[in-house]
Design an enzyme around this catalytic site. Structure first.
Site, PDB file in Angstrom:
ATOM      1  N   GLU A 160       0.517  -1.068  -0.394  1.00 45.21           N
ATOM      2  CA  GLU A 160       0.587   0.066  -0.233  1.00 45.21           C
ATOM      3  C   GLU A 160       1.102   0.666   0.131  1.00 45.21           C
ATOM      4  O   GLU A 160       0.844   2.310   0.915  1.00 45.21           O
ATOM      5  CB  GLU A 160      -0.767   0.434   1.022  1.00 45.21           C
ATOM      6  CG  GLU A 160      -1.872  -0.761   1.076  1.00 45.21           C
ATOM      7  CD  GLU A 160      -3.099  -1.138   1.986  1.00 45.21           C
ATOM      8  OE1 GLU A 160      -2.822  -0.834   2.763  1.00 45.21           O
ATOM      9  OE2 GLU A 160      -3.426  -2.345   2.032  1.00 45.21           O
ATOM     10  N   GLU A 265      -6.302 -10.345  -1.682  1.00 41.58           N
ATOM     11  CA  GLU A 265      -7.110 -10.560  -0.513  1.00 41.58           C
ATOM     12  C   GLU A 265      -8.631 -10.134  -0.813  1.00 41.58           C
ATOM     13  O   GLU A 265      -9.169  -9.152  -0.626  1.00 41.58           O
ATOM     14  CB  GLU A 265      -6.823  -8.875   0.302  1.00 41.58           C
ATOM     15  CG  GLU A 265      -4.863  -9.201   0.579  1.00 41.58           C
ATOM     16  CD  GLU A 265      -4.595  -8.192   1.488  1.00 41.58           C
ATOM     17  OE1 GLU A 265      -5.633  -7.004   1.488  1.00 41.58           O
ATOM     18  OE2 GLU A 265      -3.414  -7.667   1.549  1.00 41.58           O
TER      19      GLU A 265
HETATM   20  O1  9MR Z   1      -7.728  -8.471   7.801  1.00 37.57           O
HETATM   21  C1  9MR Z   1      -6.671  -7.095   8.450  1.00 37.57           C
HETATM   22  C2  9MR Z   1      -7.434  -6.693   9.871  1.00 37.57           C
HETATM   23  O2  9MR Z   1      -8.250  -8.455  10.831  1.00 37.57           O
HETATM   24  C3  9MR Z   1      -7.293  -6.245  10.154  1.00 37.57           C
HETATM   25  O3  9MR Z   1      -7.248  -5.221  11.836  1.00 37.57           O
HETATM   26  C4  9MR Z   1      -5.935  -5.271   9.433  1.00 37.57           C
HETATM   27  C5  9MR Z   1      -5.621  -4.086  10.394  1.00 37.57           C
HETATM   28  O4  9MR Z   1      -5.066  -2.955   9.059  1.00 37.57           O
HETATM   29  O5  9MR Z   1      -6.001  -5.271   7.827  1.00 37.57           O
HETATM   30  C6  9MR Z   1      -6.611  -6.278   8.153  1.00 37.57           C
HETATM   31  O6  9MR Z   1      -5.480  -6.616   6.632  1.00 37.57           O
HETATM   32  C7  9MR Z   1      -5.530  -6.181   5.583  1.00 37.57           C
HETATM   33  C8  9MR Z   1      -4.661  -6.788   4.888  1.00 37.57           C
HETATM   34  O7  9MR Z   1      -3.323  -6.783   5.915  1.00 37.57           O
HETATM   35  C9  9MR Z   1      -3.728  -5.639   4.063  1.00 37.57           C
HETATM   36  N1  9MR Z   1      -5.162  -4.773   3.068  1.00 37.57           N
HETATM   37  C10 9MR Z   1      -6.005  -4.123   3.733  1.00 37.57           C
HETATM   38  C11 9MR Z   1      -5.755  -5.273   5.090  1.00 37.57           C
HETATM   39  C12 9MR Z   1      -7.892  -5.426   5.079  1.00 37.57           C
HETATM   40  O8  9MR Z   1      -7.187  -3.936   6.127  1.00 37.57           O
END
Ligand code: 9MR
Length: 373
Positions: A160, A265
């Site tokens: 990101e 994802e």
């Molecule tokens: O699914 C993840 C969630 O449990 C966390 O709280 C969150 C924190 O930012 O991150 C989520 O996963 C993210 C991923 O690592 C990167 N892309 C976006 C995903 C959804 O936020």
């Protein structure tokens, strides 16, 4: 009545669902269904890996040949203090994947979010200098990638980094090191495990600005002789976004760099799109509008969801020569982050398996289609 102006209600115009599953293919493991097309997998969380949800693990073992760590490898989790690593949850994740013969993906090495608070700061809470951040990045990447050398087969190295208009996100990494933080991260990851595949990953990859910048970044890394194997398109999608033609255009632009493309994802919210800035206080009164299906998805909405996911998967299948891996972001609807984003406490239905651990109907349709070919 209070008004929510930033809820977007889309007029869904879906064709008949056509998602009836067939008896002969309905129970086939997804990894067999997509064999020869791409690897198929999911993100797994610490709760599942710790064995607290055996039904979820049964799904993962039966259906998936690749897994990615949902949270346990992010710097805030695995390296919470400068001199302290928290290896146990990540070790369990990697061991689970290796014991089950899976392609294990590490997520993620350099990301502004869930970043360990100490990482970019000095003792006074100010940003460290460029040299210090370079050393910290190198140490962190060497420690994490080095520990799982030969076991974790691919890493989301940078996550990101680019915003919609194609400019660099003003993250601590960018503020301190400028654009060079990306090549540096790839250099360090390759030093730590020369055999590991290395990826760059982001959301909203359909957007032209972001697409163009990633193509440039990847070409630049390649022209410097740095290893980069893949571009991850996260694909957190909804019923009314993105435009699938635009998504396909990006997929093809990324493939034209010579990198593999991976859908890293995948999830598709079944709920009304709500902007992040929506006023939650207003939404309490509007709960029915914002969180309309707390007790289950009505059949017509489920049909629309399955039809759109089927379209999306067909898009991926017709581009499968360029796609190495498709990872869903979670195993079953109940564990998805979408239940708490962008509004906490909704009931969403974004994944391949429902809260009853049953496969969604579109997968039966796809199995049958692929079996015929
Ligand atoms: O699914 C993840 C969630 O449990 C966390 O709280 C969150 C924190 O930012 O991150 C989520 O996963 C993210 C991923 O690592 C990167 N892309 C976006 C995903 C959804 O936020």
């Amino acid at each position: 009545m209070k008004k929510i102006s930033n809820i977007v209600f889309s007029a869904f115009a879906f064709a008949a669902v056509g998602c009836a599953s067939t008896t002969d293919t309905a129970d086939a493991p997804l990894k067999d269904v997509f064999d020869g097309k791409f690897m198929i997998g999911s993100a797994v969380n610490a709760h599942q890996i710790a064995g607290h949800d055996s039904l979820a693990l049964d799904i993962v073992k039966k259906h998936f040949n690749t897994i990615v760590a949902e949270n346990v490898m992010k710097s805030g989790e695995i390296h919470p203090l400068k001199d302290a690593y928290n290896w146990a949850p990540a070790d369990s994740f990697v061991n689970f994947g290796c014991d089950n013969g899976m392609f294990v993906v590490g997520h993620c090495l350099v990301w502004h979010s869930q970043l360990a608070p100490w990482f970019p700061l000095d003792a006074d809470g100010k940003y460290v200098c460029a040299d210090t951040l370079r050393c910290r990045m190198r140490d962190h990447i060497h420690a994490v990638v080095g520990r799982y050398k030969g076991k974790v087969k691919g890493w989301d190295v940078v996550n990101e980094a680019i915003v919609e208009d194609g400019s660099y996100r003003k993250s601590p990494f960018y503020e301190i090191l400028g654009e060079e933080f990306i090549p540096l991260a790839f250099e360090y990851a390759h030093e730590a495990d020369p055999d590991a595949e290395l990826y760059i990953n982001d959301y909203g990859m359909n957007v032209a600005g972001r697409r163009d910048t990633y193509v440039k970044i990847v070409n630049d890394l390649k022209s410097r002789g740095l290893r980069i194997d893949g571009i991850g398109m996260q694909a957190h999608i909804g019923m009314d976004y993105p435009d699938l033609a635009e998504f396909e255009e990006s997929l093809q632009a990324f493939a034209s760099t010579g990198c593999k493309v991976m859908i890293t994802e995948l999830d598709m919210s079944a709920l009304p799109t709500v902007s992040r800035s929506a006023n939650v206080a207003d939404m309490v009164d509007m709960k029915q509008v914002v969180d309309p299906y707390p007790d289950g998805l009505p059949a017509e909405v489920s049909d629309e969801w399955n039809a759109r996911m089927l379209d999306f998967m067909r898009l991926l299948l017709r581009n499968s020569d360029n796609i190495s891996r498709v990872n869903v972001w979670g195993v079953e609807d109940g564990c998805s982050w979408k239940n708490n984003f962008p509004v906490r406490g909704r009931t969403d239905y974004p994944l391949f398996f429902g809260r009853d651990y049953q496969m969604k109907p579109f997968l039966g349709t796809l199995s049958a289609e692929l079996a015929k070919k």
